[in-house]
Scaffold this motif. Structure first.
Motif, PDB file in Angstrom:
ATOM      1  N   ARG A   1       0.937  -1.119   0.062  1.00  0.00           N
ATOM      2  CA  ARG A   1       0.026  -0.143   0.039  1.00  0.00           C
ATOM      3  C   ARG A   1       0.859   1.296   0.041  1.00  0.00           C
ATOM      4  N   PRO A   2       0.407   2.417  -0.517  1.00  0.00           N
ATOM      5  CA  PRO A   2       1.045   3.659  -0.278  1.00  0.00           C
ATOM      6  C   PRO A   2       1.366   3.917   1.135  1.00  0.00           C
ATOM      7  N   PHE A   3       2.599   4.686   1.232  1.00  0.00           N
ATOM      8  CA  PHE A   3       3.028   5.075   2.614  1.00  0.00           C
ATOM      9  C   PHE A   3       2.846   6.476   2.625  1.00  0.00           C
ATOM     10  N   THR A   4       2.262   6.808   3.894  1.00  0.00           N
ATOM     11  CA  THR A   4       1.769   8.090   4.217  1.00  0.00           C
ATOM     12  C   THR A   4       2.561   8.712   5.381  1.00  0.00           C
ATOM     13  N   GLU A   5       2.482  10.041   5.874  1.00  0.00           N
ATOM     14  CA  GLU A   5       3.013  10.683   7.059  1.00  0.00           C
ATOM     15  C   GLU A   5       2.342  10.242   8.156  1.00  0.00           C
ATOM     16  N   GLU A   6       1.047   9.895   7.960  1.00  0.00           N
ATOM     17  CA  GLU A   6       0.320   9.570   9.077  1.00  0.00           C
ATOM     18  C   GLU A   6       0.658   8.173   9.850  1.00  0.00           C
ATOM     19  N   ALA A   7       0.514   8.173  11.278  1.00  0.00           N
ATOM     20  CA  ALA A   7       0.761   6.953  11.838  1.00  0.00           C
ATOM     21  C   ALA A   7      -0.135   5.982  11.544  1.00  0.00           C
ATOM     22  N   PRO A   8       0.143   4.863  11.180  1.00  0.00           N
ATOM     23  CA  PRO A   8      -0.589   3.775  10.614  1.00  0.00           C
ATOM     24  C   PRO A   8      -1.158   2.818  11.666  1.00  0.00           C
ATOM     25  N   ALA A   9      -2.505   2.346  11.682  1.00  0.00           N
ATOM     26  CA  ALA A   9      -3.062   1.445  12.684  1.00  0.00           C
ATOM     27  C   ALA A   9      -2.466   0.311  12.856  1.00  0.00           C
ATOM     28  N   ALA A  10      -2.342  -0.112  13.823  1.00  0.00           N
ATOM     29  CA  ALA A  10      -1.842  -1.819  14.064  1.00  0.00           C
ATOM     30  C   ALA A  10      -2.333  -2.702  13.013  1.00  0.00           C
ATOM     31  N   PRO A  11      -1.646  -3.589  12.425  1.00  0.00           N
ATOM     32  CA  PRO A  11      -2.119  -4.732  11.777  1.00  0.00           C
ATOM     33  C   PRO A  11      -3.232  -5.571  12.445  1.00  0.00           C
ATOM     34  N   LEU A  12      -4.227  -5.959  11.835  1.00  0.00           N
ATOM     35  CA  LEU A  12      -5.274  -6.564  12.579  1.00  0.00           C
ATOM     36  C   LEU A  12      -5.025  -8.293  12.701  1.00  0.00           C
ATOM     37  N   PRO A  13      -5.529  -8.744  13.388  1.00  0.00           N
ATOM     38  CA  PRO A  13      -5.148 -10.325  13.457  1.00  0.00           C
ATOM     39  C   PRO A  13      -5.826 -10.945  12.193  1.00  0.00           C
ATOM     40  N   VAL A  14      -5.526 -12.109  11.693  1.00  0.00           N
ATOM     41  CA  VAL A  14      -6.063 -12.562  10.589  1.00  0.00           C
ATOM     42  C   VAL A  14      -7.485 -12.897  10.774  1.00  0.00           C
ATOM     43  N   THR A  15      -7.663 -13.328  12.141  1.00  0.00           N
ATOM     44  CA  THR A  15      -9.062 -13.855  12.337  1.00  0.00           C
ATOM     45  C   THR A  15     -10.110 -12.707  12.323  1.00  0.00           C
ATOM     46  N   ASP A  16      -9.503 -11.446  12.342  1.00  0.00           N
ATOM     47  CA  ASP A  16     -10.724 -10.186  12.258  1.00  0.00           C
ATOM     48  C   ASP A  16     -11.247 -10.022  10.699  1.00  0.00           C
ATOM     49  N   ILE A  17     -10.912 -10.708   9.911  1.00  0.00           N
ATOM     50  CA  ILE A  17     -11.377 -10.355   8.496  1.00  0.00           C
ATOM     51  C   ILE A  17     -12.583 -11.437   8.505  1.00  0.00           C
ATOM     52  N   PRO A  18     -13.645 -10.551   8.026  1.00  0.00           N
ATOM     53  CA  PRO A  18     -14.839 -11.189   7.837  1.00  0.00           C
ATOM     54  C   PRO A  18     -14.799 -12.437   7.086  1.00  0.00           C
ATOM     55  N   ALA A  19     -15.626 -13.524   7.732  1.00  0.00           N
ATOM     56  CA  ALA A  19     -15.627 -14.811   7.259  1.00  0.00           C
ATOM     57  C   ALA A  19     -15.980 -14.779   5.723  1.00  0.00           C
ATOM     58  N   GLY A  20     -16.584 -14.100   5.152  1.00  0.00           N
ATOM     59  CA  GLY A  20     -17.217 -14.067   3.850  1.00  0.00           C
ATOM     60  C   GLY A  20     -15.958 -13.610   2.916  1.00  0.00           C
ATOM     61  N   GLU A  21     -15.191 -12.670   3.239  1.00  0.00           N
ATOM     62  CA  GLU A  21     -14.007 -12.178   2.800  1.00  0.00           C
ATOM     63  C   GLU A  21     -12.908 -13.192   2.759  1.00  0.00           C
TER      64      GLU A  21
END
Length: 196
Positions: free
Chosen positions: A161-181
């Motif tokens: 993904r593109p890099f920005t100056e804003e502080a990024p959110a911490a990566p989510l656990p893979v289990t937080d990806i919705p089941a359908g996705e």
């Protein structure tokens, strides 16, 4: 079919990994881990990172996973990837079938940079990674000694993904990806991924 690995897959993964340890310098391990150790490794990284297996008719023929590229906090948006395919099934597209959803899952989790460390020479793995959008970041000459000789390692990188100056959110656990996705991604539908 690609699915998430579970600790019960440890013995199958150990069987796949064993010839790479004993016959090649692809991995710098000298002693092949047993099923219990592979089960521990699955549990060590999941669910922070995806750990996938490729299965046909109930038989695991390959696996791919991500793990921290480094431990320090500022590295938390980077991941290192590995893939291993059952010895007699190499060259059949299983590596790509595993890497495509692995990369997509990491992108959906919020990772920015992916790395792969490849023992040199390994033109097949280098080419596969480059087809998947990785580029060579550098070669560390004579980084490890195995099979009676010194080997360099190539470091490859892919930005998600593109890099920005804003502080990024911490990566989510893979289990937080919705089941359908998750289901779509594991079936090879990477249209849900924006940048990979």
């Amino acid at each position: 079919m690609v699915r998430m690995a579970c600790p019960d897959d440890g013995p199958a993964l150990a069987k796949i990994y064993r010839p790479y340890v004993l016959k090649t310098s692809v991995t710098f391990e000298y002693e092949p881990p047993d099923g219990a150790e592979m089960s521990r490794r699955i549990s060590q990284f999941y669910p922070k990172f995806p750990y996938l297996v490729y299965e046909e008719k109930g038989v695991v023929l390959g696996y791919a996973y991500a793990h921290p590229q480094h431990e320090r906090a500022a590295y938390q948006w980077s991941a290192e990837l590995s893939v291993y395919v059952e010895w007699d099934h190499r060259g059949q597209g299983i590596g790509k079938a595993l890497y495509q959803p692995l990369i997509c899952l990491l992108e959906r989790q919020g990772y920015y940079s992916l790395y792969s460390c490849i023992t040199q020479p390994n033109p097949v793995s280098m080419a596969m990674h480059q087809r998947m959008g990785f580029s060579v970041a550098g070669i560390f000459d004579n980084a490890g000694y195995k099979m009676g000789e010194w080997h360099g390692v190539g470091w490859l990188i892919k930005f998600l993904r593109p890099f920005t100056e804003e502080a990024p959110a911490a990566p989510l656990p893979v289990t937080d990806i919705p089941a359908g996705e998750m289901e779509r991604i594991l079936k090879g539908d990477d249209s849900v991924c924006r940048f990979s």
